[in-house]
Design a protein around this motif. Sequence first.
Motif, short mmCIF file in Angstrom:
data_model
loop_
_atom_site.label_atom_id
_atom_site.label_comp_id
_atom_site.label_asym_id
_atom_site.label_seq_id
_atom_site.Cartn_x
_atom_site.Cartn_y
_atom_site.Cartn_z
N PRO A 110 0.83 -1.21 0.00
CA PRO A 110 0.00 0.00 0.00
C PRO A 110 0.87 1.26 0.00
CG PRO A 110 -0.60 -1.49 1.82
CD PRO A 110 0.66 -2.02 1.20
N ASP A 111 0.37 2.31 -0.61
CA ASP A 111 1.11 3.56 -0.70
C ASP A 111 1.14 4.25 0.65
OD1 ASP A 111 2.27 5.97 -1.30
OD2 ASP A 111 0.92 6.44 -2.96
N GLN A 116 -3.52 8.91 6.08
CA GLN A 116 -3.97 10.11 6.78
C GLN A 116 -3.75 9.90 8.28
OE1 GLN A 116 -5.22 12.86 5.00
NE2 GLN A 116 -4.45 11.58 3.33
N GLY A 117 -3.60 10.97 9.01
CA GLY A 117 -3.45 10.86 10.45
C GLY A 117 -2.23 11.61 10.94
N SER A 118 -1.79 11.20 12.11
CA SER A 118 -0.66 11.87 12.75
C SER A 118 0.65 11.52 12.03
CB SER A 118 -0.56 11.42 14.21
OG SER A 118 -0.18 10.06 14.27
N LYS A 122 1.74 8.09 9.88
CA LYS A 122 2.39 8.11 8.57
C LYS A 122 3.73 7.38 8.60
CE LYS A 122 0.12 12.43 7.36
NZ LYS A 122 0.27 13.86 7.13
N ARG A 123 4.52 7.65 9.62
CA ARG A 123 5.82 7.00 9.74
C ARG A 123 5.65 5.49 9.93
NH1 ARG A 123 11.06 8.13 9.89
NH2 ARG A 123 10.76 10.34 9.74
N ARG A 124 4.63 5.08 10.66
CA ARG A 124 4.36 3.66 10.85
C ARG A 124 4.08 2.99 9.50
NH1 ARG A 124 0.25 3.93 14.40
NH2 ARG A 124 1.72 4.07 16.11
N ALA A 125 3.32 3.66 8.64
CA ALA A 125 3.02 3.11 7.31
C ALA A 125 4.29 2.96 6.48
CB ALA A 125 2.00 4.01 6.59
#
Length: 160
Positions: A110-111, A116-118, A122-125
Amino acid sequence: MKQYNILFLCTHNSARSVLGEALASMHPSGLFVGYSAGSTPGTAVNPIAKDIAVAELGYDESKLRSKSWDEYGLPNAPKMDFIVTVCDNAAGEQCPFWPGNPATAHWGFPDPSQVQGSDLDKRRAFNEVKNGLQKRLDILASMPLDKLDSMSLKEVHTKS
């Protein structure tokens, strides 16, 4: 020791493919030279991808830029041993002809730039993509690379 050129492709060449380039180039096995490109490259590398590549992995910042996959079809371009698409859009696009008949595969993720979010979310993704790519490169490094074909390269994505 032979090194293998591996090109990571994604549509915009700003996040997943850039992480693949850095991870392959910095892989502890020393087996890979990573490259990345996109079908419609963006104007810049995503700042989180850049931070992970440079600060965490120690990758040379001067090598990080969004670029077209057309660069790797030129006569003076490095010959690729492996081509890996990392986004579903790029996997479905008509790729250029790659000289030398490299093994190809799709390792979809996944991109992370769409999360969206904190900042932590984002860093977790991005870290999930980094960890997934690292796992696949570790598996790839343990395989007989000189005998690898496209089917074998695709199977790396299904192993955990």
